[in-house]
Design a protein around this motif. Structure first.
Motif, PDB file in Angstrom:
ATOM      1  N   PRO A 154      -9.992   7.616  10.515  1.00  9.68           N
ATOM      2  CA  PRO A 154      -8.797   8.313  10.356  1.00  9.68           C
ATOM      3  C   PRO A 154      -7.860   8.370  11.422  1.00  9.68           C
ATOM      4  N   ILE A 155      -6.634   8.575  11.017  1.00 11.16           N
ATOM      5  CA  ILE A 155      -5.608   8.516  11.888  1.00 11.16           C
ATOM      6  C   ILE A 155      -5.536   9.353  13.073  1.00 11.16           C
ATOM      7  N   ARG A 208       4.434  11.740   6.573  1.00 10.17           N
ATOM      8  CA  ARG A 208       3.133  11.892   7.622  1.00 10.17           C
ATOM      9  C   ARG A 208       1.706  11.603   6.663  1.00 10.17           C
ATOM     10  N   ILE A 209       1.995  12.153   5.596  1.00 12.90           N
ATOM     11  CA  ILE A 209       0.649  12.202   4.493  1.00 12.90           C
ATOM     12  C   ILE A 209       0.628  10.818   4.168  1.00 12.90           C
ATOM     13  N   GLN A 210       1.954  10.062   3.988  1.00 15.43           N
ATOM     14  CA  GLN A 210       1.628   8.445   3.274  1.00 15.43           C
ATOM     15  C   GLN A 210       1.043   7.809   4.518  1.00 15.43           C
ATOM     16  N   ARG A 211       1.621   8.265   5.898  1.00 15.31           N
ATOM     17  CA  ARG A 211       1.142   7.072   6.858  1.00 15.31           C
ATOM     18  C   ARG A 211      -0.403   7.532   7.356  1.00 15.31           C
ATOM     19  N   LEU A 267       1.112  -1.247  -0.154  1.00 17.19           N
ATOM     20  CA  LEU A 267      -0.160  -0.029   0.056  1.00 17.19           C
ATOM     21  C   LEU A 267       0.915   1.123   0.068  1.00 17.19           C
ATOM     22  N   ARG A 268       1.768   1.332   0.662  1.00 14.96           N
ATOM     23  CA  ARG A 268       2.748   2.310   0.713  1.00 14.96           C
ATOM     24  C   ARG A 268       3.383   2.651  -0.789  1.00 14.96           C
ATOM     25  N   VAL A 298      -3.099   4.482   6.971  1.00 18.94           N
ATOM     26  CA  VAL A 298      -4.048   4.055   8.102  1.00 18.94           C
ATOM     27  C   VAL A 298      -5.453   4.010   7.756  1.00 18.94           C
ATOM     28  N   HIS A 299      -5.840   5.090   7.085  1.00 21.94           N
ATOM     29  CA  HIS A 299      -7.164   5.239   6.699  1.00 21.94           C
ATOM     30  C   HIS A 299      -7.736   4.185   5.631  1.00 21.94           C
ATOM     31  N   ARG A 300      -6.820   3.956   4.707  1.00 16.84           N
ATOM     32  CA  ARG A 300      -7.098   3.049   3.851  1.00 16.84           C
ATOM     33  C   ARG A 300      -7.122   1.395   4.445  1.00 16.84           C
ATOM     34  N   LEU A 301      -6.390   1.015   5.274  1.00 11.96           N
ATOM     35  CA  LEU A 301      -6.320  -0.010   6.050  1.00 11.96           C
ATOM     36  C   LEU A 301      -7.450  -0.271   6.858  1.00 11.96           C
TER      37      LEU A 301
END
Length: 320
Positions: A178-179, A164-167, A126-127, A171-174
């Motif tokens: 929301p983070i 931080r945008i990526q993380r 995903l990353r 998290v949201h997509r997993l």
């Protein structure tokens, strides 16, 4: 029976170039302490001059922890830092010494002192997909995507903060959550020592900007660009498909130096960009520091006596 006094720790927080490292070294020598670096650049081997890492001579004067724990191509999360720092602090306190936490990485301080939520582990596939999307559309577009699904996190994360945008998107997509919601559910672990929080910063932002500029020019004189040349020559960085996406290379100053060595700008523009990026870092750090309501603020240059008095009142050990 007299109860044993609770061990002591001092947190020296502040924006970049505010004098934290120098004061931490002095305090450690005066109090019989050891320093725990709370800095996301100092964890990387080879990031020395540009990250203002304490010199070998300074490190020999007092023990330093959480520096040079990763190679530049390796990730290092706030959760890993909190775990490693806690081990280091427990060891310092067990030796009967004062733990001095010095640095300007707010996420690391929050992870250590306030705890982190039990969020899902990183998903490499995903990353990679998020990074590919960013390569096509730009991180500003992904920041806009984040603002739709998690406006609270987007308001807190700068549009150029790719990591931080990526993380947050990951998290949201997993999880579909929301983070920012995960972060509100963090479990706080009791800190093992009585803690004094100090913010070291000049009262005038212009003074800090002048210090940032002077320090960067000293870094250039000391061989910062040669250091970045050496990093670029490392096999794992030379062959990396996107070295500018690595957290180590994204460290302030390093990214601008990397781009300069790629021929993207002239020397004057490189210097201006690096100083501007450092000022932006300081601005983000001030945003975090204003939330530390239980911290006391001092300029270690112009308010040295009241700063020393605050430490003396906490430790009972007055400066000579």
């Amino acid at each position: 029976m007299r109860l044993r006094a609770r061990p002591l720790a001092i947190a020296l927080m502040g924006p970049t170039a505010s004098g934290k490292s120098a004061y931490a070294l002095e305090l450690a020598e005066r109090l019989g302490g050891e320093i725990v670096s709370v800095d996301s650049a100092l964890v990387y081997r080879g990031l020395d001059i540009g990250a203002a890492k304490p010199t070998r001579e300074e490190q020999a004067r007092v023990p330093h922890h959480l520096m040079d724990v990763r190679d530049p191509c390796q990730p290092y999360s706030a959760a890993e830092f909190a775990k490693d720092a806690r081990v280091a602090i427990d060891g310092i306190l067990a030796r009967g010494r004062v733990a001095i936490l010095a640095g300007g990485t707010g996420l690391y301080f929050r992870a250590l002192l306030d705890g982190l939520a039990d969020m899902p582990d990183a998903d490499p596939a995903l990353r990679e997909a998020i990074t590919e999307d960013a390569n096509l559309r730009g991180w500003a577009a992904l920041h806009a995507d984040l603002a739709v699904v998690d406006p609270e996190a987007a308001a807190r994360i700068h549009a150029t903060d790719a990591q931080r945008i990526q993380r947050a998107l990951e998290v949201h997509r997993l999880t579909g959550k929301p983070i920012s919601a995960w972060q509100r559910e963090s479990t706080r672990v009791r800190f093992p020592a009585k803690l004094l929080k100090l913010v070291l910063s000049p009262p005038d932002r212009a003074l800090l900007h002048a210090r940032i500029e002077r320090r960067f020019d000293v870094m250039l004189t000391d061989g910062f660009l040669d250091e970045v040349h050496g990093l670029r020559a490392l096999p794992e960085l030379r062959t990396h498909p996107a070295p500018l996406e690595l957290p180590a290379v994204r460290a302030v100053g390093y990214r601008q130096a990397w781009e300069f060595l790629d021929g993207e700008c002239d020397t004057a523009t490189f210097r201006a960009r690096a100083i501007a990026a450092t000022r932006q870092l300081a601005k983000r750090q001030f945003t975090w520091l204003r939330g530390e309501v239980d911290a006391r603020w001092f300029d270690p240059v112009t308010q040295r006596t009241p700063l020393d008095d605050a430490v003396a009142g906490f430790t009972g050990n007055r400066a000579p």
